[in-house]
Design an enzyme around this catalytic site. Structure first.
Site, PDB file in Angstrom:
ATOM      1  N   GLU A  84      -9.782 -10.572   9.886  1.00 46.43           N
ATOM      2  CA  GLU A  84      -9.320  -9.674   8.767  1.00 46.43           C
ATOM      3  C   GLU A  84     -10.457  -9.061   7.797  1.00 46.43           C
ATOM      4  OE1 GLU A  84      -5.969  -8.234   9.263  1.00 46.43           O
ATOM      5  OE2 GLU A  84      -6.246  -9.848  10.882  1.00 46.43           O
ATOM      6  N   ASP A 117       5.680  -2.785  11.800  1.00 48.63           N
ATOM      7  CA  ASP A 117       5.378  -1.079  11.081  1.00 48.63           C
ATOM      8  C   ASP A 117       4.353  -0.167  12.283  1.00 48.63           C
ATOM      9  OD1 ASP A 117       2.560  -2.007  11.549  1.00 48.63           O
ATOM     10  OD2 ASP A 117       1.849  -2.487   9.785  1.00 48.63           O
ATOM     11  N   ARG A 124       0.896  -0.977   0.290  1.00 44.82           N
ATOM     12  CA  ARG A 124      -0.202   0.011   0.033  1.00 44.82           C
ATOM     13  C   ARG A 124       0.581   1.248  -0.404  1.00 44.82           C
ATOM     14  NH1 ARG A 124      -3.867  -2.277   5.201  1.00 44.82           N
ATOM     15  NH2 ARG A 124      -1.783  -3.420   4.854  1.00 44.82           N
ATOM     16  N   LYS A 180      32.233  23.675   2.289  1.00 45.05           N
ATOM     17  CA  LYS A 180      32.358  22.859   1.813  1.00 45.05           C
ATOM     18  C   LYS A 180      33.428  22.062   2.728  1.00 45.05           C
ATOM     19  CE  LYS A 180      34.216  19.988  -0.655  1.00 45.05           C
ATOM     20  NZ  LYS A 180      34.427  19.683  -1.699  1.00 45.05           N
ATOM     21  N   ARG A 228      45.845  42.852  -9.123  1.00 44.27           N
ATOM     22  CA  ARG A 228      44.753  43.039 -10.236  1.00 44.27           C
ATOM     23  C   ARG A 228      45.794  43.949 -11.289  1.00 44.27           C
ATOM     24  NH1 ARG A 228      44.180  47.173  -6.159  1.00 44.27           N
ATOM     25  NH2 ARG A 228      43.185  46.353  -4.672  1.00 44.27           N
ATOM     26  N   GLY A 270      -8.019  -5.538  11.441  1.00 42.95           N
ATOM     27  CA  GLY A 270      -8.511  -6.626  12.039  1.00 42.95           C
ATOM     28  C   GLY A 270      -9.343  -6.307  12.844  1.00 42.95           C
ATOM     29  N   ASN A 278       0.295   1.271   6.727  1.00 39.83           N
ATOM     30  CA  ASN A 278       0.492   1.006   6.089  1.00 39.83           C
ATOM     31  C   ASN A 278      -0.040   1.966   4.304  1.00 39.83           C
ATOM     32  OD1 ASN A 278      -0.268  -1.337   7.488  1.00 39.83           O
ATOM     33  ND2 ASN A 278      -1.954  -0.388   7.881  1.00 39.83           N
ATOM     34  N   TYR A 286      32.246  31.547  -1.525  1.00 42.52           N
ATOM     35  CA  TYR A 286      32.592  30.127  -1.762  1.00 42.52           C
ATOM     36  C   TYR A 286      33.527  29.042  -0.926  1.00 42.52           C
ATOM     37  CZ  TYR A 286      33.055  25.377  -3.433  1.00 42.52           C
ATOM     38  OH  TYR A 286      33.400  23.619  -3.120  1.00 42.52           O
TER      39      TYR A 286
END
Ligand code: UD1
Ligand code: CA
Length: 585
Positions: free
Chosen positions: A271, A219, A129, A468, A557, A256, A344, A483
């Site tokens: 069920e 679940d 499902r 980073k 420069r 159920g 589900n 950066y």
């Protein structure tokens, strides 16, 4: 959400037709036994929970970043493990007399072992499902794969051992549960022939075990350890060989149903797919949480047949089998249905995510964290936040994140698998992933700290700065539009607006080193590999390709040229006057 009135919790006056016993039944227990209202109904539209990266991949077990060198000392200790030791295999004494003829023999378990409880988690299904390529058990819910919530709840409830039944995408499920914990074992269900078949697949793993076995559907991500403890105590006190947990739902579709006799005893579970209209009207559902004495499990369950609509061997048939053998089955009705509802489909997944986030926010607020709008704040279950931290609306704290004391986190920020030191301010709309931020820093707004960013104390990273694999030493600043990748920056360095580390030559990543107290003028490109020595200055607009010696000035420069009166003679005005044509006419 509407609170269900007791009268509504009863189903229709069901009479089971075609049942082997043709028992007259009614649904629901006596009203007096209803422990409380039900706050959630299945099928009600889930709130618009937006959880970025909440797909299967996000559910992988992530290592928690350590705080070494950044945080003063760990503020919390991990919860103590269960007191009992490892499960040991013992065979049932052959001398034990069967309690009733034809029923499984039950040996007198020693008192110490009687308290022992093992758990079994059913996690071999696919979860059709969900309409997903990956089994639903590994979908992430509030920072953990679904099945791991269940296993952690079992562990925290003091299970001496937990056997997880895997089958579909077994390796992924194993990884999601986490390997290496000796209290966790795995059983393999070769084909998915139903929950009863799944349980039987684990028989050899539990051979000789005589105590109580807690069986849990995989679940149930919102399940609390306290609920399991209460349930086990209830089961022990009931004296029945099998106990099950139930809940009452306004909309019980899909679950159920618990069929009871007129006297209120549990008679069987039917069920949805096998239920009559009358049975479908029953509001009391089976939660998929059972406690059974091992001696009454294996042989009786082998008598279950797949003679149902789904052609599966149902674990739930054990109820009817034991009842026919003359046993009682005890039902513990849990007052908080939301906690024990299976996931589900995607709607139920969103509802579970929201429930866990709400629970987490409440726990943090109780512990001294200010959360301005808990409804729009998503904090994963394993995140830690120290008191006096203020969290603005729309914040997501994900994975193994650790936030210090007195931190401010601005609206719309998303922090994943990161450490943030005491007193740091994260201004709105920052995205921070696998970063370690020291104390007293100031980040954002609109900063992007990517993996392996490490900021020492009092660092400033301003708007539109991306980092980073970069470390910035104490007191260094990169305030605007920059950066910094693969860079090592010393202390009290000043990185001007528009600085870019050119760290990629098309093939490999190369490092930039900027030592203590360096001043990098605005709009500088640092072409890696390059090193700027301590105290050096770089003139604005430079492209630095060679190492810069200490305390020197580097300038790259082009010389500025000035042509006086040029505009008067050659500018547009002058050209128009002289009747010159051109595109701007
Ligand atoms: C089950 C119960 C139902 C109950 C509901 C509660 C049965 C027959 N029905 O239905 O009464 O109301 O849970 O949420 O038990 N699994 C396996 N192997 C299999 C089939 C399932 O390991 O062959 C696992 C699944 O991965 C899942 C659990 O068992 O974790 C339950 O299976 P699921 O298909 O979700 O059962 P439901 O139809 O929800
Ligand atoms: Ca289910």
């Amino acid at each position: 959400m509407r609170i269900l009135q007791p009268a509504e919790t009863r189903g229709g006056p069901a009479i089971v037709v075609g049942s082997s016993r043709a028992l007259p039944v009614r649904s629901g227990a006596p009203l007096s036994s209803l422990p409380g209202g039900v706050r959630m109904s299945r099928g009600s539209p889930a709130g618009a929970t937006v959880t970025q990266g909440n797909g299967p991949a996000a559910g992988a077990v992530r290592p928690r970043l350590t705080v070494s060198g950044l945080q003063p000392s760990p503020r919390r200790v991990s919860p103590a493990g269960p007191a009992s030791g490892l499960f040991s295999v013992r065979s049932v004494p052959s001398s034990s007399a069967p309690a009733v003829t034809g029923r499984p023999s039950r040996g007198p378990a020693p008192a110490s072992r009687k308290r022992e409880v093992c758990a079994m988690v059913l996690a071999a299904g696919l979860g059709k499902r969900m309409h997903s390529q990956s089994t639903k058990l590994i979908h992430a819910i509030a920072g953990r794969p679904m099945v791991r919530h269940v296993v952690e709840a079992a562990k925290a409830a003091g299970m001496s051992r937990t056997v997880v039944v895997v089958g579909n995408q077994a390796d992924e499920v194993r990884r999601a549960v986490g390997e290496g914990d000796k209290r966790i074992g795995f059983a393999y269900q070769d084909s998915q022939r139903g929950t009863g078949h799944a349980v039987l697949s684990a028989e050899s793993q539990l051979a000789g075990y005589e105590g109580n076995l807690l069986i849990l559907n995989g679940d149930l991500p919102a399940l609390l350890p306290e609920t399991l403890k209460t349930f086990i105590e209830f089961h022990r006190a009931s004296g029945a060989p099998l106990g099950l947990m139930t809940a009452v739902l306004k909309e019980p579709q899909g679950y159920g149903r618990v069929v009871r006799t007129y006297s209120g005893d549990v008679s069987r579970i039917v069920e949805e797919t096998d239920a009559t209209l009358d049975e479908k009207a029953i509001k009391e559902i089976n939660c998929g949480i059972y406690c059974v004495e091992a001696a009454w499990l294996w042989d009786p369950l082998k008598r279950a047949r797949a003679d149902n609509a789904q052609r599966e061997i149902y674990l739930t048939d054990l109820v009817e089998i034991l009842r026919r053998d003359g046993h009682k089955v005890a039902a513990y009705r849990h007052p908080d249905a939301e906690e024990v509802l299976g996931v589900n489909d995607r709607r139920e997944l969103a509802a579970a995510v929201r429930a866990l986030h709400r629970r987490k926010a409440n726990a943090l607020m109780d512990a001294g964290v200010t959360i301005l709008d808990p409804e729009t704040t998503f904090i994963d279950v394993d995140v830690r936040v120290a008191p006096d931290t203020v969290i603005e609306p729309g914040v997501m704290l994900r994975g193994a994140t650790d936030i210090g004391r007195g931190v401010a986190i601005g609206a719309g920020s998303r922090i994943a698998d990161s450490v943030v030191g005491d007193g740091t301010v994260v201004l709105p709309y920052c995205v921070i992933t696998q970063a370690r931020i020291g104390r007293g820093c100031r980040i954002g707004p609109f900063a992007h700290l990517r993996p392996d960013t490490q900021l020492d104390e009092d660092v400033r990273v301003g708007n539109f700065v991306e980092t980073k694999k970069t470390r910035m030493g104490q007191g260094s600043k990169a305030s605007h539009l920059t950066y910094l990748g693969d860079a090592e920056i010393g202390r009290r360095a000043n990185i001007g607006a528009g600085t870019i580390t050119c760290n990629f030559d098309g093939v490999s990543k190369l490092r930039t080193v900027i030592e203590d107290e360096v001043f990098v003028g605005s709009d500088t490109q640092l072409v890696a590999p390059v090193r700027v020595r301590r105290g050096a200055f770089i003139g604005a607009g430079s492209t630095i390709t060679k190492d810069v010696p200490p305390y020197s000035l580097a300038l790259s420069r082009a010389q500025q040229v000035v042509k006086e009166e040029w505009a008067r003679r050659h500018g547009p005005k002058a050209r128009r006057k002289s009747g010159g044509g051109g595109p701007d006419r």
